[in-house]
Design a protein around this motif. Structure first.
Motif, PDB file in Angstrom:
ATOM      1  N   UNK A 151       0.813  -1.230   0.000  1.00 12.06           N
ATOM      2  CA  UNK A 151       0.000   0.000   0.000  1.00 12.06           C
ATOM      3  C   UNK A 151       0.842   1.274   0.000  1.00 12.06           C
ATOM      4  N   UNK A 152       2.107   1.156   0.414  1.00 15.04           N
ATOM      5  CA  UNK A 152       2.971   2.348   0.463  1.00 15.04           C
ATOM      6  C   UNK A 152       3.577   2.692  -0.892  1.00 15.04           C
ATOM      7  N   UNK A 153       3.429   1.796  -1.857  1.00 13.26           N
ATOM      8  CA  UNK A 153       4.045   2.020  -3.174  1.00 13.26           C
ATOM      9  C   UNK A 153       3.028   2.590  -4.168  1.00 13.26           C
ATOM     10  N   UNK A 154       3.471   3.548  -4.972  1.00 10.28           N
ATOM     11  CA  UNK A 154       2.591   4.074  -6.015  1.00 10.28           C
ATOM     12  C   UNK A 154       2.232   2.980  -7.004  1.00 10.28           C
ATOM     13  N   UNK A 155       1.045   3.060  -7.579  1.00 10.02           N
ATOM     14  CA  UNK A 155       0.646   2.031  -8.546  1.00 10.02           C
ATOM     15  C   UNK A 155       1.355   2.189  -9.896  1.00 10.02           C
ATOM     16  N   UNK A 156       1.295   1.137 -10.694  1.00  7.59           N
ATOM     17  CA  UNK A 156       1.806   1.172 -12.065  1.00  7.59           C
ATOM     18  C   UNK A 156       0.969   2.170 -12.870  1.00  7.59           C
ATOM     19  N   UNK A 157       1.621   3.188 -13.423  1.00  9.23           N
ATOM     20  CA  UNK A 157       0.874   4.220 -14.173  1.00  9.23           C
ATOM     21  C   UNK A 157       0.389   3.696 -15.521  1.00  9.23           C
ATOM     22  N   UNK A 158       1.010   2.638 -16.021  1.00 10.21           N
ATOM     23  CA  UNK A 158       0.645   2.142 -17.356  1.00 10.21           C
ATOM     24  C   UNK A 158      -0.322   0.979 -17.326  1.00 10.21           C
ATOM     25  N   UNK A 159      -0.680   0.515 -16.136  1.00  8.68           N
ATOM     26  CA  UNK A 159      -1.630  -0.613 -15.992  1.00  8.68           C
ATOM     27  C   UNK A 159      -1.210  -1.816 -16.836  1.00  8.68           C
TER      28      UNK A 159
ATOM     29  N   UNK B  38      -7.475   1.968 -19.142  1.00 11.28           N
ATOM     30  CA  UNK B  38      -8.237   1.630 -17.938  1.00 11.28           C
ATOM     31  C   UNK B  38      -8.569   2.894 -17.142  1.00 11.28           C
ATOM     32  N   UNK B  39      -9.714   2.845 -16.471  1.00  6.59           N
ATOM     33  CA  UNK B  39     -10.151   4.008 -15.709  1.00  6.59           C
ATOM     34  C   UNK B  39     -10.838   3.616 -14.417  1.00  6.59           C
ATOM     35  N   UNK B  40     -11.111   4.630 -13.598  1.00 10.40           N
ATOM     36  CA  UNK B  40     -11.834   4.423 -12.340  1.00 10.40           C
ATOM     37  C   UNK B  40     -13.315   4.241 -12.675  1.00 10.40           C
TER      38      UNK B  40
ATOM     39  N   UNK C  68      -5.243  10.749 -15.566  1.00  9.75           N
ATOM     40  CA  UNK C  68      -4.261  10.940 -14.496  1.00  9.75           C
ATOM     41  C   UNK C  68      -3.402   9.692 -14.395  1.00  9.75           C
ATOM     42  N   UNK C  69      -2.092   9.856 -14.174  1.00 11.40           N
ATOM     43  CA  UNK C  69      -1.203   8.691 -14.174  1.00 11.40           C
ATOM     44  C   UNK C  69      -1.543   7.663 -13.089  1.00 11.40           C
ATOM     45  N   UNK C  70      -2.060   8.129 -11.962  1.00 15.40           N
ATOM     46  CA  UNK C  70      -2.318   7.216 -10.835  1.00 15.40           C
ATOM     47  C   UNK C  70      -3.824   7.004 -10.634  1.00 15.40           C
ATOM     48  N   UNK C  71      -4.568   6.949 -11.749  1.00 12.22           N
ATOM     49  CA  UNK C  71      -6.030   6.871 -11.627  1.00 12.22           C
ATOM     50  C   UNK C  71      -6.524   5.535 -11.085  1.00 12.22           C
ATOM     51  N   UNK C  72      -5.723   4.478 -11.165  1.00 14.24           N
ATOM     52  CA  UNK C  72      -6.152   3.170 -10.639  1.00 14.24           C
ATOM     53  C   UNK C  72      -5.185   2.689  -9.578  1.00 14.24           C
ATOM     54  N   UNK C  73      -5.697   2.377  -8.401  1.00 16.92           N
ATOM     55  CA  UNK C  73      -4.836   1.919  -7.309  1.00 16.92           C
ATOM     56  C   UNK C  73      -4.244   0.545  -7.616  1.00 16.92           C
ATOM     57  N   UNK C  74      -3.167   0.212  -6.907  1.00 15.38           N
ATOM     58  CA  UNK C  74      -2.540  -1.107  -7.058  1.00 15.38           C
ATOM     59  C   UNK C  74      -3.537  -2.223  -6.775  1.00 15.38           C
ATOM     60  N   UNK C  75      -4.316  -2.050  -5.717  1.00 15.95           N
ATOM     61  CA  UNK C  75      -5.287  -3.092  -5.346  1.00 15.95           C
ATOM     62  C   UNK C  75      -6.340  -3.266  -6.437  1.00 15.95           C
ATOM     63  N   UNK C  76      -6.798  -2.158  -7.001  1.00 18.95           N
ATOM     64  CA  UNK C  76      -7.803  -2.235  -8.066  1.00 18.95           C
ATOM     65  C   UNK C  76      -7.233  -2.955  -9.280  1.00 18.95           C
ATOM     66  N   UNK C  77      -6.001  -2.619  -9.649  1.00 16.75           N
ATOM     67  CA  UNK C  77      -5.385  -3.257 -10.819  1.00 16.75           C
ATOM     68  C   UNK C  77      -5.216  -4.760 -10.589  1.00 16.75           C
TER      69      UNK C  77
END
Ligand SMILES: *Cc1c(COP(=O)(O)O)cnc(C)c1O
Length: 365
Positions: free
Chosen positions: A60-68, A88-90, A249-258
């Motif tokens: 959870x402390x790491x930013x998600x992959x911006x490219x999904x 991909x989007x929210x 937005x580059x971080x539109x999807x969280x790691x958990x969501x992806x």
């Protein structure tokens, strides 16, 4: 509504937006509510999906992959598509927003149908564009009416197939005729939120592949049971996906969501199970309503649009259902005041709603 500020004002169109109201989830006086108001999956997300979501809690402390990248690869594999042309989007709501931001604007028109999904109008207005509502034919998308409404200002044409809230579907050749007939500057958007409920249907992916003016949007909120996590995607020609990615937005999807979505889309057996259960329970519910004298169009989705005599009766049925802790969706906001949209739940939910409606109709007679 508060008074407009004398000097600070939103862009034109913004204050015309009527707030979107989601299906209600709680009823005063009821601890247990049967929520059939938002077309959610009665079985929830698959166990593999929940497990992938839990595993993501380690990072959870790491930013998600911006490219999904992993998610797009999973979608591409499951659906036989090109990963480079997936965005991909929210929720697919965000893809709809990207489309309006990218292609619509002041002086341009966005076409949607009479009983179409509310987000098309909201996103068009948010982009400063003019929403144009086109009549349907007996609760079916009318391709000729849409083509007749197109002008040199048409930027986007939105249809959902199957449609929400009608549940009806138009044939592939009609959609192809629409794609062929829209003006050269217009982009056709095929909203496939319910595509997975139709056995063997690709959501018009092949049509998208064959054209340079057609995009498809899809969601994890319905058959994959992830409405709470907010994940959707789009598939289209490279020129469209490249443009949309500039406003995303580059971080539109969280790691958990992806992670959860990638697991969900590859869990083919679970989606097959949900599709089969939905088809069976939907047929049962439609027949039970029919026997009670409540008609509906054949639905291809995970809900039924039940039609009553008039608005008064629809509201009385809605109140009777609420008394039993059952929430469905009123449809006056979708220009269907005499109808209620009922999500197809599991067998017990369908039995409960059918019994309540049957009881109401008998008491009335
Ligand atoms: C539910 C629904 C969506 C999906 O919205 P998400 O933002 O992906 O949850 C899109 N279009 C239609 C027509 C829908 O009914």
């Amino acid at each position: 509504m508060t008074e407009p500020h004398p000097t600070i004002q939103p862009q034109p169109g913004i204050l015309e937006i009527a707030l979107y109201h989601g299906g209600e989830g709680a009823l005063p006086g009821h601890n247990r509510v049967l929520k059939l108001s938002s077309n959610e999956n009665p079985f929830g997300a698959s166990p593999a999906t929940v497990e992938a979501y839990r595993r993501a809690s380690d990072s959870l402390h790491l930013y998600p992959d911006t490219g999904h990248v992993a998610l797009r690869a999973a979608i591409a594999r499951a659906h036989g598509l090109e990963a480079e042309r997936i965005i991909c989007g929210a929720g697919s709501d965000e893809i709809i927003t990207f489309l309006c931001q990218t292609y619509a604007g002041p002086g341009l028109e966005v076409i949607h149908t009479e009983h179409g999904f509310g987000m098309y109008r909201i996103s068009a207005l948010a982009a400063g564009a003019t929403p144009v509502e086109v009549p349907e034919r007996e609760r079916h998308t009318d391709v000729d009416a849409i083509l007749a409404a197109c002008t040199e200002r048409t930027a986007l044409v939105f249809i959902a197939n199957p449609n929400n809230p009608t549940g009806t579907m138009i044939p592939e050749r009609e959609v192809a005729r629409l794609a062929e007939g829209v003006p050269p500057q217009a982009l056709l958007v095929l909203d496939g939120a319910y595509a997975e409920f139709v056995e063997g249907f690709d959501g018009h992916a092949a049509l998208v592949d064959a054209r340079d003016n057609t995009v498809m949007t899809r969601t994890f909120s319905k058959i994959h049971g992830l409405g709470g996590l907010r994940i959707g995607w789009g598939y289209g020609p490279a020129h469209v996906i490249e443009a949309l990615n500039r406003v995303r937005g580059p971080f539109n999807l969280s790691t958990a969501a992806q992670a959860a979505a990638a697991a969900a889309v590859l869990d083919i057996a679970y989606a097959d199970y949900c599709r089969a259960e939905n088809a069976r329970n939907r047929a049962w519910l439609a027949a039970a309503l029919e026997r009670a004298g409540v008609p509906s169009d054949p639905s291809e989705a995970n809900f039924i649009l039940a039609r009553f005599r008039d608005q008064e009766e629809a509201e009385a049925v809605d109140r009777a259902l609420r008394d039993r802790g059952i929430l469905v969706r009123r449809m006056a906001g979708y220009k269907l005041p005499a109808a209620l949209r009922i999500t197809v739940g599991d067998a017990a939910a369908c039995a409960a709603v059918a019994e309540a409606i049957d009881g109401f109709v008998r008491a009335r007679a």
